[in-house]
Design a protein around this motif. Sequence first.
Motif, mmCIF file in Angstrom:
data_model
loop_
_atom_site.group_PDB
_atom_site.id
_atom_site.type_symbol
_atom_site.label_atom_id
_atom_site.label_comp_id
_atom_site.label_asym_id
_atom_site.label_seq_id
_atom_site.Cartn_x
_atom_site.Cartn_y
_atom_site.Cartn_z
ATOM 1 N N LEU A 398 -27.235 0.956 -42.907
ATOM 2 C CA LEU A 398 -26.081 1.766 -43.174
ATOM 3 C C LEU A 398 -25.468 2.141 -42.183
ATOM 4 O O LEU A 398 -24.224 2.071 -41.898
ATOM 5 C CB LEU A 398 -26.754 3.220 -43.807
ATOM 6 C CG LEU A 398 -25.364 3.903 -44.422
ATOM 7 C CD1 LEU A 398 -24.642 3.241 -45.675
ATOM 8 C CD2 LEU A 398 -26.118 5.284 -45.054
ATOM 9 N N ARG A 399 -26.409 2.506 -40.973
ATOM 10 C CA ARG A 399 -25.377 2.666 -39.662
ATOM 11 C C ARG A 399 -25.030 1.441 -39.191
ATOM 12 O O ARG A 399 -23.451 1.542 -38.629
ATOM 13 C CB ARG A 399 -26.583 3.221 -38.688
ATOM 14 C CG ARG A 399 -25.948 3.899 -37.430
ATOM 15 C CD ARG A 399 -26.873 4.347 -36.479
ATOM 16 N NE ARG A 399 -27.171 3.464 -35.374
ATOM 17 C CZ ARG A 399 -28.003 3.790 -34.385
ATOM 18 N NH1 ARG A 399 -28.339 4.933 -33.956
ATOM 19 N NH2 ARG A 399 -28.190 2.721 -33.451
ATOM 20 N N ALA A 400 -25.690 0.506 -39.061
ATOM 21 C CA ALA A 400 -24.934 -0.799 -38.631
ATOM 22 C C ALA A 400 -23.674 -0.984 -39.461
ATOM 23 O O ALA A 400 -22.498 -1.483 -38.819
ATOM 24 C CB ALA A 400 -25.939 -2.059 -38.768
ATOM 25 N N HIS A 401 -23.776 -1.029 -40.751
ATOM 26 C CA HIS A 401 -22.616 -1.205 -41.526
ATOM 27 C C HIS A 401 -21.376 -0.130 -41.110
ATOM 28 O O HIS A 401 -20.552 -0.632 -40.998
ATOM 29 C CB HIS A 401 -23.150 -1.045 -43.057
ATOM 30 C CG HIS A 401 -22.005 -1.096 -44.167
ATOM 31 N ND1 HIS A 401 -21.385 -2.401 -44.270
ATOM 32 C CD2 HIS A 401 -21.403 -0.424 -45.119
ATOM 33 C CE1 HIS A 401 -20.414 -2.424 -45.107
ATOM 34 N NE2 HIS A 401 -20.331 -1.172 -45.491
ATOM 35 N N LEU A 402 -21.985 0.852 -41.140
ATOM 36 C CA LEU A 402 -20.650 2.003 -40.792
ATOM 37 C C LEU A 402 -19.942 1.804 -39.515
ATOM 38 O O LEU A 402 -18.857 1.592 -39.360
ATOM 39 C CB LEU A 402 -21.327 3.467 -40.819
ATOM 40 C CG LEU A 402 -21.674 4.060 -42.321
ATOM 41 C CD1 LEU A 402 -22.209 5.259 -41.937
ATOM 42 C CD2 LEU A 402 -20.401 3.776 -43.082
ATOM 43 N N GLU A 403 -20.984 1.276 -38.422
ATOM 44 C CA GLU A 403 -20.505 0.971 -36.914
ATOM 45 C C GLU A 403 -19.515 -0.140 -37.073
ATOM 46 O O GLU A 403 -18.524 -0.073 -36.369
ATOM 47 C CB GLU A 403 -21.749 0.571 -36.123
ATOM 48 C CG GLU A 403 -22.425 2.055 -35.656
ATOM 49 C CD GLU A 403 -23.419 1.717 -34.683
ATOM 50 O OE1 GLU A 403 -24.102 2.529 -34.203
ATOM 51 O OE2 GLU A 403 -23.939 0.361 -34.939
ATOM 52 N N THR A 404 -19.855 -1.000 -37.973
ATOM 53 C CA THR A 404 -19.012 -2.428 -37.933
ATOM 54 C C THR A 404 -17.701 -1.997 -38.638
ATOM 55 O O THR A 404 -16.681 -2.339 -38.083
ATOM 56 C CB THR A 404 -19.652 -3.454 -39.101
ATOM 57 O OG1 THR A 404 -20.870 -3.548 -38.477
ATOM 58 C CG2 THR A 404 -18.954 -4.689 -38.725
ATOM 59 N N CYS A 405 -17.742 -1.026 -39.798
ATOM 60 C CA CYS A 405 -16.549 -0.743 -40.245
ATOM 61 C C CYS A 405 -15.769 0.082 -39.511
ATOM 62 O O CYS A 405 -14.509 -0.095 -39.360
ATOM 63 C CB CYS A 405 -16.992 0.218 -41.704
ATOM 64 S SG CYS A 405 -17.828 -0.529 -42.945
ATOM 65 N N LEU A 406 -16.365 0.978 -38.766
ATOM 66 C CA LEU A 406 -15.440 2.021 -37.665
ATOM 67 C C LEU A 406 -14.874 1.167 -36.745
ATOM 68 O O LEU A 406 -13.522 1.396 -36.448
ATOM 69 C CB LEU A 406 -16.481 2.752 -36.982
ATOM 70 C CG LEU A 406 -15.918 3.924 -36.109
ATOM 71 C CD1 LEU A 406 -15.290 4.933 -37.156
ATOM 72 C CD2 LEU A 406 -16.889 4.582 -35.336
ATOM 73 N N ALA A 407 -15.619 0.062 -36.288
ATOM 74 C CA ALA A 407 -14.989 -0.744 -35.138
ATOM 75 C C ALA A 407 -13.911 -1.768 -35.819
ATOM 76 O O ALA A 407 -12.849 -1.676 -35.011
ATOM 77 C CB ALA A 407 -16.104 -2.082 -34.566
ATOM 78 N N ARG A 408 -13.979 -2.295 -37.002
ATOM 79 C CA ARG A 408 -12.917 -2.838 -37.881
ATOM 80 C C ARG A 408 -11.784 -1.916 -37.918
ATOM 81 O O ARG A 408 -10.705 -2.113 -37.662
ATOM 82 C CB ARG A 408 -13.570 -3.320 -39.127
ATOM 83 C CG ARG A 408 -12.615 -4.370 -39.625
ATOM 84 C CD ARG A 408 -13.186 -4.775 -40.929
ATOM 85 N NE ARG A 408 -14.527 -5.257 -41.123
ATOM 86 C CZ ARG A 408 -15.234 -4.861 -41.927
ATOM 87 N NH1 ARG A 408 -14.885 -4.217 -42.911
ATOM 88 N NH2 ARG A 408 -16.480 -5.225 -42.108
ATOM 89 N N GLU A 409 -12.047 -0.565 -38.320
ATOM 90 C CA GLU A 409 -11.031 0.367 -38.501
ATOM 91 C C GLU A 409 -10.202 0.701 -37.427
ATOM 92 O O GLU A 409 -9.051 0.633 -37.179
ATOM 93 C CB GLU A 409 -11.397 1.753 -39.113
ATOM 94 C CG GLU A 409 -12.171 1.645 -40.402
ATOM 95 C CD GLU A 409 -10.799 1.354 -41.481
ATOM 96 O OE1 GLU A 409 -9.797 1.600 -41.191
ATOM 97 O OE2 GLU A 409 -11.162 0.508 -42.281
ATOM 98 N N ASN A 410 -11.120 0.744 -36.216
ATOM 99 C CA ASN A 410 -10.370 0.914 -34.848
ATOM 100 C C ASN A 410 -9.528 -0.074 -34.414
ATOM 101 O O ASN A 410 -8.238 0.115 -33.875
ATOM 102 C CB ASN A 410 -11.593 1.093 -33.643
ATOM 103 C CG ASN A 410 -12.244 2.596 -33.900
ATOM 104 O OD1 ASN A 410 -11.391 3.589 -34.361
ATOM 105 N ND2 ASN A 410 -13.092 2.951 -33.037
ATOM 106 N N THR A 411 -9.694 -1.292 -34.511
ATOM 107 C CA THR A 411 -9.278 -2.546 -34.103
ATOM 108 C C THR A 411 -7.951 -2.482 -35.136
ATOM 109 O O THR A 411 -6.761 -2.699 -34.680
ATOM 110 C CB THR A 411 -9.838 -3.809 -34.771
ATOM 111 O OG1 THR A 411 -11.323 -3.581 -34.297
ATOM 112 C CG2 THR A 411 -9.327 -5.317 -33.800
#
Length: 612
Positions: A398-411
């Motif tokens: 979940l953390r990895a998934h959220l981190e990826t989502c966050l990175a994607r959102e930031n971009t």
Amino acid sequence: MLLTHRWSSLCFYFCLSSDNPSAFFSFFPLFEVFRSLSEMTDEKSRVQVSIRIRPLLKIDKNDKPIVHPLDETSLSLSDDKKAPKSYQFDHVLCGDQQSVYETIGRPMLEEAYKGFNVCLFAYGQTGSGKTYSLLGDISDEEKQGVAPRFVQELFDEAQRRVDEDTDLTIKVSLSMIEVYMEKVRDLLAPRQRGQEPEALEIHEDSNRRVYVKDASVHQVLGSERTMQLLRKGNANRQTAETKMNETSSRSHAIVQIAVTQEFATLEKKDLECTISLVDLAGSERQTKTESSGQHFEEAKKINHSLLMLGRALNSFSERKGNADSFISLRESKLTRLLSESFGGNSKTWMLATVSPTAYNAYETISTLDYASNAKAITNKARINKSVRDLEYKDLVRLRAHLETCLARENTLVVDNTQRCEVLSKELDQLLGELEVCRSDFTIENELENALVEREMLLMELRTALENSVVGNEDEPLICFSGMIKVAVGSVPMDTIVPITAVVPVFDFVGPPPLLRCTIRVTEPVADCLAVVVEVLELFHLPDFCSGGARVSLWFEGQESSRVYSHFVAPNAGNPQFSLSQSFLFDSAGEKVRNFLSKETLMVCVEGALGIV
Ligand code: ADP
Ligand code: MG
């Protein structure tokens, strides 16, 4: 499960591990977790029943053997009183400790490593070899029973697996309890001399799994430490001297080993299993042990719990269904603790030990019947995913998934900010263009309005014109006009000069109109001379000039002296004129020629529509 291991307890903790922490953070979709959970399917497995016939010992005092192995899976019992009877089992064992281990222990180990719970319970009369088969002499390699051999191979295999897979960590823990006089006791907890060991309670967790509350759990790294604990537990078992067995076990002992295989990589499934080795107390008749008092009470309890176990076996056998299983399992501590091993989530082996002699015939027959019943029990074992670890892995994923989502959102935010700037510029430009368009539109509108106004004006004019045409029949409508210029300087004096000139008409197809006229210049009298022009006729008047034609004459620059003829009827294209006009000039002493050379006669021919 018999016991739930408390991993957070204060016990010392070892693990076989090859660290690769970075692998924990590789992305693995959450649905994989749930998919893998749903993949856990039950596997039907029948309880494997083996009979071990103990060899003749001193204690048998040359008694006659009545149990004879027929082959690897069957035996016959030839009691004097009855006709020989044969029995069929999964295995009939007469060999040494190693062969028993290979028949039972090794398959159990293989299943345990696959993630199945496994259970081996030894059943039989006191002195028939249950403890010998399960534990044996731990210190003597040849006489070691299934448990020490199992432990040895468990760790050998663990080492082999860890060496082979750098992502793997294997954790092993051990606990040992006994049920004595319907009381559950920890065999590995420190004991005070002369004090009754504490009785533990049996509980059920939220998944309805049975466990012994407060039983000590020992994390073990190697086989040696495990053997130590096995020895310690065995020594703590309640024993008493009876006629049947000098150190007869009066309690049911349960050794439980928990194995967890944890993978650092999220793609591999963690597995956990529980190995239960159960050494039951003797199943003989009370009278035979000649027990009395405390021992009599012990025997009563033992017999009761074995009876209940027998009923449980019966209730789980496919022949009888399991309608009364719930009641049977709760009847005694033993059946409660073994509930998972019968009909539950476990692959189960039963080792029934028998003495070969006639003296023990009754118990042997009872044991063989008991074992025959157990053959019909079918369990539904399943591979156990580590629940604790699954939860942890869920969180990691979940953390990895959220981190990826966050990175994607930031971009996306950065991208969007840039795009916003570009779009805002484009918007400004578009607004400018819109403004231009709007003014263009206004101009266009104005033009259109003007056009409409013009058209209306034109229509008004046309109407007025038509009205005027209709209202004033004397005023014809000019539809063509052409101009002829004649330089009078070249005209000889006092001579009538005929002129035939083409009347230039624009956009006219057909023979051009021709005007015929004469011109005469008189001698000056008292500085006064006259130019006399006579217009005679017009040829090729266009057809559309149905209103006829007229001619007008004047000298260039003297518009006021212009004279007009009447409109003359077309006369089939040759209207006849009778216009004669004298233009007087004062030569004022100048030579006539010089004077006239400056003058140009203008002749205008006009055609008219309709009305004459
Ligand atoms: P139980 O646990 O069933 O009461 P034990 O395992 O204590 O019986 O065995 C009783 C005695 O018989 C022990 O001295 C043990 O060494 C011996 N014995 C049992 N089975 C065997 C066997 N297969 N081979 C040699 N000795 C055995
Ligand atoms: Mg024993």
